[in-house]
Design an enzyme around this catalytic site. Structure first.
Site, short mmCIF file in Angstrom:
data_model
loop_
_atom_site.label_atom_id
_atom_site.label_comp_id
_atom_site.label_asym_id
_atom_site.label_seq_id
_atom_site.Cartn_x
_atom_site.Cartn_y
_atom_site.Cartn_z
CE1 TYR A 13 -1.80 -36.68 28.59
CE2 TYR A 13 -2.85 -34.69 29.41
CZ TYR A 13 -1.71 -35.43 29.16
OH TYR A 13 -0.48 -34.91 29.46
CB VAL A 91 -15.03 -30.54 28.74
CG1 VAL A 91 -15.25 -29.99 27.34
CG2 VAL A 91 -16.36 -30.89 29.40
CB THR A 93 -15.60 -33.96 34.90
OG1 THR A 93 -14.86 -35.19 34.71
CG2 THR A 93 -16.49 -33.73 33.70
CD GLU A 162 -11.19 -42.43 29.60
OE1 GLU A 162 -10.37 -43.33 29.32
OE2 GLU A 162 -11.21 -41.83 30.69
CE LYS A 221 -13.37 -43.73 33.06
NZ LYS A 221 -12.13 -44.28 32.54
CG LEU A 222 -18.10 -43.22 38.35
CD1 LEU A 222 -19.18 -42.67 39.28
CD2 LEU A 222 -16.92 -42.27 38.32
CB ALA A 269 4.54 -52.95 45.78
CG PHE A 273 -3.89 -44.86 42.51
CD1 PHE A 273 -4.59 -43.66 42.55
CD2 PHE A 273 -4.22 -45.84 43.43
CE1 PHE A 273 -5.59 -43.44 43.48
CE2 PHE A 273 -5.22 -45.64 44.38
CZ PHE A 273 -5.90 -44.43 44.40
CB CYS A 277 -9.24 -41.74 35.77
SG CYS A 277 -9.55 -41.09 34.12
CE LYS A 340 0.42 -45.88 32.79
NZ LYS A 340 -0.82 -46.60 32.38
NE ARG A 347 -4.66 -34.86 33.60
CZ ARG A 347 -5.63 -35.11 32.72
NH1 ARG A 347 -6.78 -34.48 32.80
NH2 ARG A 347 -5.43 -36.00 31.76
#
Length: 463
Positions: A13, A91, A93, A162, A221-222, A269, A273, A277, A340, A347
Site C-alpha cells: 500500500y 515492507v 512491520t 509516509e 511518524k508515530l 464519530a 478507526f 497504521c 474506510k 486491515r
C-alpha cells in the site's frame, strides 16, 4: 550525485503508489518495485490496469502512464538492489505476535532480512531509505547490519516516513502537507539527504520538505498517527455521552471543530478507526514508553486503543440488544467491509470484529463491499481463529448486489462510509426487509430523519 535508478523493496500500500508517483514526476529516473510475492507482482503487471492489487482513486491511471516506461514491477530483488543508487524499504512491520514485546512492539524481521540482503548484494555505495513505519532508532539497527559486511561499501540511512491516508493516497503524494527526511549530520549524510530532497523537489515545493535527524523523523511518524487516532477516540468517547444525554454528536463536533485551535478534521464519530497504521503505531509507542520506564505516558496512549476497542464492542452489543437480545439465526446485512471508503484495505477494519462478535451470537451475516472480495472477507475472519473456516463460510455470505444483501434481513449495519450508499433506493431496501426493519449507521452516512420517514428504526453512533 545525480540519481537515475531507484528501487523499492515492497509492493504494498505504500511502496506501489509512492513509486508510481515518483516515476510519474521523475521520468528520467528508472523506478523498480520488487517483492517476493509473485502473485502481487503479476497483478501490478496485469495487462488490465484495473486489476492492480491496490485500489486508490487515480492510481491505475498513473500506473498505466508509467509502467514499462520508467516504472517496473519485478520479483528479481537482487538485480534491482544491485542496480539502484537509492533503495527504499517498504515492507510490512506488523505488531509482534510472539516473544518479548508481544502485542505491542513492531516485528522487524522483514526489515532485518532486507538489510541483510542489501548488504550481501551491494557492490557500490547506496542510500537506504526507511519508508515503512518503524520504531525510533531502527535506522541504527539497519546501519549496524549494513556496516558489518566488511566489503567496503558505504551506506547512508535515511528516514522518509509516509503520511498517506488510504482513499486519498495519490492526492496525498501529489500534494503533500509535508515531506519529512531524516538523516545523519555528517557531510555524507547531508549529501544523501540532498539527493532525496532533489527527487521530491521535482513536484513538491521546497518549503514543504522538512529535514531532521533520523530519530526525530522516525518519532514524528508515530506521533502524528497517535495524535490523529487520539482525536477519533476522543470524539467517540463523547458519542457515548451524547447518546445518554440527548445531545447530537455531529452538532457537538461541528461546534468544537469551528474553534481554530482544534479544527474539524478527525472529529467524525464512528465505530472506530482501523487500517494498518493507527493501532500498530500507538502500540509501538506504548511499548517504547514502557521500555524507558515511562508508565504514565504508556497508559495515556494505551487508553486510545482501549476506547477504540470499546466503541466497536459497544456497537455490536447495541445490535444484539436492539434485536430483542438475540440474533441467533437472524440475517444481519453489512454494507461495507473495508476500514474506510475509497480503499480495498481491510486491515483492522471494525467490520471484522463486529462480525466476529455477532457470529459468536450465532447470527447469519450477509456482506456487500464495492471493492473487497469474498476471499479477503473470509480470510479476515479466518485469521482471527475464533471459528473453523468451514463455519465462517457457512455463516457469512458475500453478495455482489447491495439489495440482495439486505433482502430478508432483520437489520442493516453500515460499516464503511462509501458514498454510493447514500444513493441507494432505501425505500426498496426497507420494503424487502423483515419488520420492524432496523438500520444501524456506524459511520453517520445517512440522514436519520429521512430514514425514519421511510419506516426504519434508525440508530447512529452518538445519536
Amino acid at each position: 550525485m545525480i540519481i537515475t535508478n531507484i528501487c523499492c523493496i515492497g509492493a504494498g500500500y505504500v511502496g506501489g503508489p509512492t513509486m508510481a508517483v515518483i516515476a510519474s514526476k521523475c521520468p528520467n529516473i528508472k523506478v523498480t518495485v520488487v517483492d517476493l510475492n509473485a502473485e502481487r507482482i503479476a497483478l501490478w503487471n496485469d495487462l488490465d490496469v484495473n486489476n492492480i492489487p491496490i485500489y486508490e482513486p487515480g492510481l491505475s491511471e498513473i500506473v498505466k502512464e508509467t509502467r514499462n516506461k520508467n516504472l517496473f514491477f519485478s520479483t528479481d530483488v537482487e538485480k534491482a538492489i544491485d542496480e539502484a543508487q537509492i533503495i527504499f524499504i517498504s515492507v510490512n512491520t506488523p505488531t509482534k505476535s510472539y516473544g518479548l514485546g508481544k502485542g505491542m512492539a513492531a516485528d522487524l524481521k522483514y526489515i532485518e532480512l532486507c538489510a541483510r540482503q542489501i548488504a550481501s548484494v551491494s557492490k557500490n555505495n547506496k542510500i537506504v531509505v526507511e519508508k515503512s513505519t518503524l520504531p525510533v532508532r531502527t535506522a541504527e539497527t539497519i546501519k549496524n547490519i549494513l556496516d558489518s559486511t566488511g566489503n567496503g561499501v558505504q551506506f547512508q540511512i535515511l528516514s522518509n516516513p509516509e503520511f498517506l491516508a488510504e482513499g486519498t493516497a495519490v492526492e496525498d503524494l501529489l500534494h503533500p502537507d509535508r515531506v519529512l527526511i531524516g538523516g545523519d549530520s555528517s557531510e555524507a549524510g547531508k549529501k544523501a539527504i540532498n539527493s532525496l530532497v532533489e527527487i521530491y523537489s521535482n513536484w513538491v515545493p521546497n518549503d514543504k520538505i522538512i529535514t531532521t535527524n533520523v530519530w526525530s523523523s522516525e518519532l514524528s511518524k508515530l506521533t502524528a498517527n497517535a495524535f490523529l487516532a487520539q482525536r477519533v477516540s476522543s470524539i467517540n468517547a463523547m458519542s457515548e455521552l451524547c447518546e445518554k444525554t440527548g445531545a447530537d454528536v455531529n452538532e457537538v463536533a461541528r461546534a468544537i471543530g469551528m474553534d481554530s485551535r482544534i479544527g474539524s478534521k478527525f472529529l467524525k464519530a464512528s465505530i472506530g478507526f482501523g487500517g494498518s497504521c493507527f493501532q500498530k503505531d500507538i502500540l509501538n509507542l506504548v511499548y517504547i514508553a514502557k521500555s524507558y520506564g515511562l508508565n504514565e505516558v504508556a497508559d495515556y496512549w494505551e487508553q486510545v486503543i482501549i476506547m477504540n476497542d470499546h466503541q466497536k464492542s459497544r456497537f455490536a452489543k447495541s445490535i444484539v440488544k436492539t434485536l430483542y437480545n438475540t440474533v441467533s439465526g437472524k440475517k444481519i446485512a453489512f454494507l461495507g467491509w473495508a476500514f474506510k471508503k475509497d480503499t480495498n484495505d481491510t486491515r483492522e477494519s471494525a467490520a471484522i470484529y463486529i462480525s466476529d462478535y455477532l457470529l459468536n451470537e450465532q447470527a447469519n451475516i450477509a456482506v456487500f463491499d464495492p471493492q473487497v472480495s469474498e476471499k479477503q472477507i473470509l480470510n479476515d475472519l479466518n485469521f482471527l481463529g475464533t471459528r473453523e473456516a468451514n463455519d465462517n463460510a457457512r455463516l457469512v455470505k458475500v453478495e455482489q448486489n447491495p439489495y440482495e444483501t439486505c433482502k430478508d434481513s432483520h437489520c442493516v449495519a453500515i460499516l464503511t462510509e462509501w458514498e454510493e450508499f447514500k444513493r441507494y433506493d432505501w425505500e426498496l431496501i426497507y420494503k424487502n426487509m423483515k419488520k420492524p426493519a432496523f438500520l444501524f449507521d456506524g459511520r453517520n452516512v445517512l440522514d436519520s430523519i429521512e430514514m425514519e420517514k421511510i419506516g426504519f428504526v434508525f440508530k447512529a453512533v452518538g445519536k
